[in-house]
Scaffold this active site. Structure first.
Site, mmCIF file in Angstrom:
data_model
loop_
_atom_site.group_PDB
_atom_site.id
_atom_site.type_symbol
_atom_site.label_atom_id
_atom_site.label_comp_id
_atom_site.label_asym_id
_atom_site.label_seq_id
_atom_site.Cartn_x
_atom_site.Cartn_y
_atom_site.Cartn_z
ATOM 1 N N SER A 232 0.803 -1.154 -0.068
ATOM 2 C CA SER A 232 -0.066 0.052 0.097
ATOM 3 C C SER A 232 0.913 1.161 -0.085
ATOM 4 C CB SER A 232 -1.128 -0.194 1.288
ATOM 5 O OG SER A 232 -1.994 0.693 0.996
ATOM 6 N N ASP B 198 -8.849 -4.465 -6.078
ATOM 7 C CA ASP B 198 -8.381 -4.033 -4.692
ATOM 8 C C ASP B 198 -9.238 -2.536 -4.377
ATOM 9 O OD1 ASP B 198 -7.125 -2.381 -2.709
ATOM 10 O OD2 ASP B 198 -5.203 -3.460 -3.475
ATOM 11 N N HIS C 62 -7.249 -6.066 -0.640
ATOM 12 C CA HIS C 62 -6.157 -5.282 -0.430
ATOM 13 C C HIS C 62 -4.874 -5.866 -0.247
ATOM 14 C CE1 HIS C 62 -4.061 -1.222 -0.063
ATOM 15 N NE2 HIS C 62 -3.859 -1.328 1.094
#
Length: 525
Positions: A239, A466, A493
């Site tokens: 991320s 995602d 995710h």
């Protein structure tokens, strides 16, 4: 990662287990071989420091980290770094580091340093969680798994301090910012107060806030690389941790061995572009949740996908005007209900819990939805919060230019709700500026493609559905890095070591161990 009343970008929440261990003579011999690799002029003392490994329990800063650091097989230390790299002889701060040692000492390649994103999430806690996934694997045999809490975050000292636990509870329960255009001034006054409190309550104040961003985190990470004894860095970033990865690669191109960047942040998107793209991701994943839900007899949103968004809004929109009082006296606001929903969309494994929470809310019980929101906000059972949310704002405000054009803000918010219709409160979009518009220091970075000429090709993992970091962001980052894109087909995710997908995990392991990239166009299901 989640957008709130202050238009916060996404954060990563993790449920973690970890443990303690003391140093052995063999470890001490290994730690003596520093510095390793290039050492910038004037920083020799930091690069040659020796990490004093020991038990992790003293590093716990909240209820979640106490649980995370209570397991078996881990050790922790503090890394000393300059508060300002422009003044290395001035104030020093510390970065918390956690390590799970490689099980094959003779075959050990080095350290795999990881960061879970946020920004603001604890890398120490994330490494503690991943240690269970790598133990007994080739990755666990070949690499020390190392997580660090970036400066200002978690166990690192000093930490960002903006709101007390009571103020955080009150902020979540406050519905005044939902009232539309008439309350822009009040919303901006709250944002300004938040920014001022961060500067007033954080040790070293504005100087700390000014040196908090990715620009400085990657310099800390290079000091860590050297003190760990690695001439080149092997890195795993999830991320927002992908931004740390590509920023490191640009800053220290000769020091990169290998990088897996999973759940990429698009390097060219500004705050508003990121907000709208994220709305598209959440909206798409909510549609996937609806498809899954309506096929069940117990779906809280009924059996017709065409009416599911309306049924969801019928459940949560009343909370705009009248938050629901819970048995413990807390109140469930519209923001908490939608935050709990978004938190559950991060992983298909939580969808059954979301369905149960929506069913309970329909029957007048908001406690399960509040529990999902508490998980996202990292609120412990004792009512204490981690500093993740405060650090998220602080890092983003120094990493990106502030958005001051109120017309652009209003348009972006309208686009966001159009893309993620289920999150629309049914009110006019607000033009209120967020805390970054009132941040007391200048930003130190800006969105742009990284210049990574000469850096070994990275492996970029991107998931088709995602919710927080849309698939195309990974496609764009792989091109920018001159790397290889690995596609995971799912609604999740991030994927590497987190969903148990053999195809993804083996491709990532082969790359980290042998430098072998998967074939072009590889897709994992």
């Amino acid at each position: 990662m989640r957008t709130s009343k202050r238009y916060l970008p996404p954060a990563v929440g993790l449920l973690l287990l970890s443990s303690l261990i003391a140093c052995s003579p063999a470890e001490e011999q290994r730690e003596a071989s520093v510095p390793a690799g290039p050492v910038p002029e004037g920083l020799e003392g930091f690069y040659s420091q020796r990490l004093d490994w020991g038990e992790c329990e003293p590093f716990a800063s909240d209820a979640m980290s106490r649980q995370a650091f209570a397991g078996e097989g881990l050790e922790c230390a503090r890394l000393s770094v300059p508060l300002s790299y422009d003044d290395p002889g001035g104030t020093t701060i510390s970065v918390g580091v956690l390590r799970n040692r490689a099980s094959d000492e003779d075959g050990r390649i080095g350290s795999l340093v990881m960061n879970p994103g946020g920004p603001g999430a604890s890398g120490m806690a994330a490494a503690a969680q991943l240690s269970g996934s790598v133990d007994g694997t080739e990755l666990g045999e070949k690499f020390d798994l190392v997580g660090f809490d970036p400066r200002g975050i978690g166990a690192s000292e000093p930490s960002i301090e903006c709101l007390t636990d009571a103020e955080m509870d009150a902020d979540r329960a406050d519905t005044s910012a939902m009232d539309g255009v008439d309350d822009v001034a009040d919303a901006e006054a709250d944002a300004r107060q938040f920014a001022n409190r961060c500067a007033e309550r954080t040790e070293h104040g504005e100087q700390m806030l000014a040196n908090l961003g990715s620009r400085d985190v990657v310099r800390d990470m290079d000091v860590l690389r050297s003190t760990l004894g690695d001439e080149k860095l092997s890195y795993l970033g999830y991320s927002y941790g992908t931004r740390i990865g590509y920023t490191y690669a640009e800053t220290f191109p000769r020091n990169v061995r290998a990088m897996i960047l999973d759940g990429a942040v698009d390097p060219e998107q500004d705050m508003l572009d990121s907000l709208v793209a994220q709305g598209e991701g959440f909206g798409n994943t909510f549609d996937k949740f609806v498809e899954w839900c309506v096929a069940r007899e117990d779906c809280a949103l009924g059996t017709d996908a065409a009416t599911a968004v309306q049924r969801y809004q019928d459940l949560v929109r009343p909370l705009v005007d009248q938050p629901a009082t819970l048995a413990d006296g807390r109140v469930l606001s519209f923001e908490d209900a939608t935050t709990g929903t978004v938190a559950a969309l991060y992983s298909q494994q939580i969808w059954p819990t979301l369905n149960q929470a929506l069913g309970a809310l329909a029957n007048g019980d908001g406690s399960m939805m509040m529990a999902l929101a508490d998980m996202y906000y990292e609120r412990g059972p004792d009512g204490t919060y981690s500093t993740t949310q405060e650090a998220l704002v602080a890092v983003r405000c120094v990493d990106d230019p502030p958005v001051s054009d109120q017309g652009e803000i209003e348009r972006a918010q309208a686009d966001y709700y159009e893309a993620a219709e289920f999150l629309d409160p049914g009110l006019p979009p607000s033009s209120a500026r967020d805390a970054c518009a009132f941040w007391p220091v200048e930003h130190t970075s800006e969105p742009r493609l990284p210049d990574v000429e000469g850096v070994p090709p990275a492996l970029v993992v991107s998931t088709t559905d995602d919710p927080a970091t849309p698939y195309e962001a990974g496609v764009n980052l792989a091109k920018a890095m001159g790397g290889r894109l690995l596609t995971y087909e799912g609604a999740q995710h991030t994927a590497f070591l987190s969903v148990g997908n053999r195809c993804v995990d083996e491709a990532g392991t082969d790359y980290l161990v042998d430098g072998e990239l998967p074939p072009e166009g590889t897709r994992c299901r």
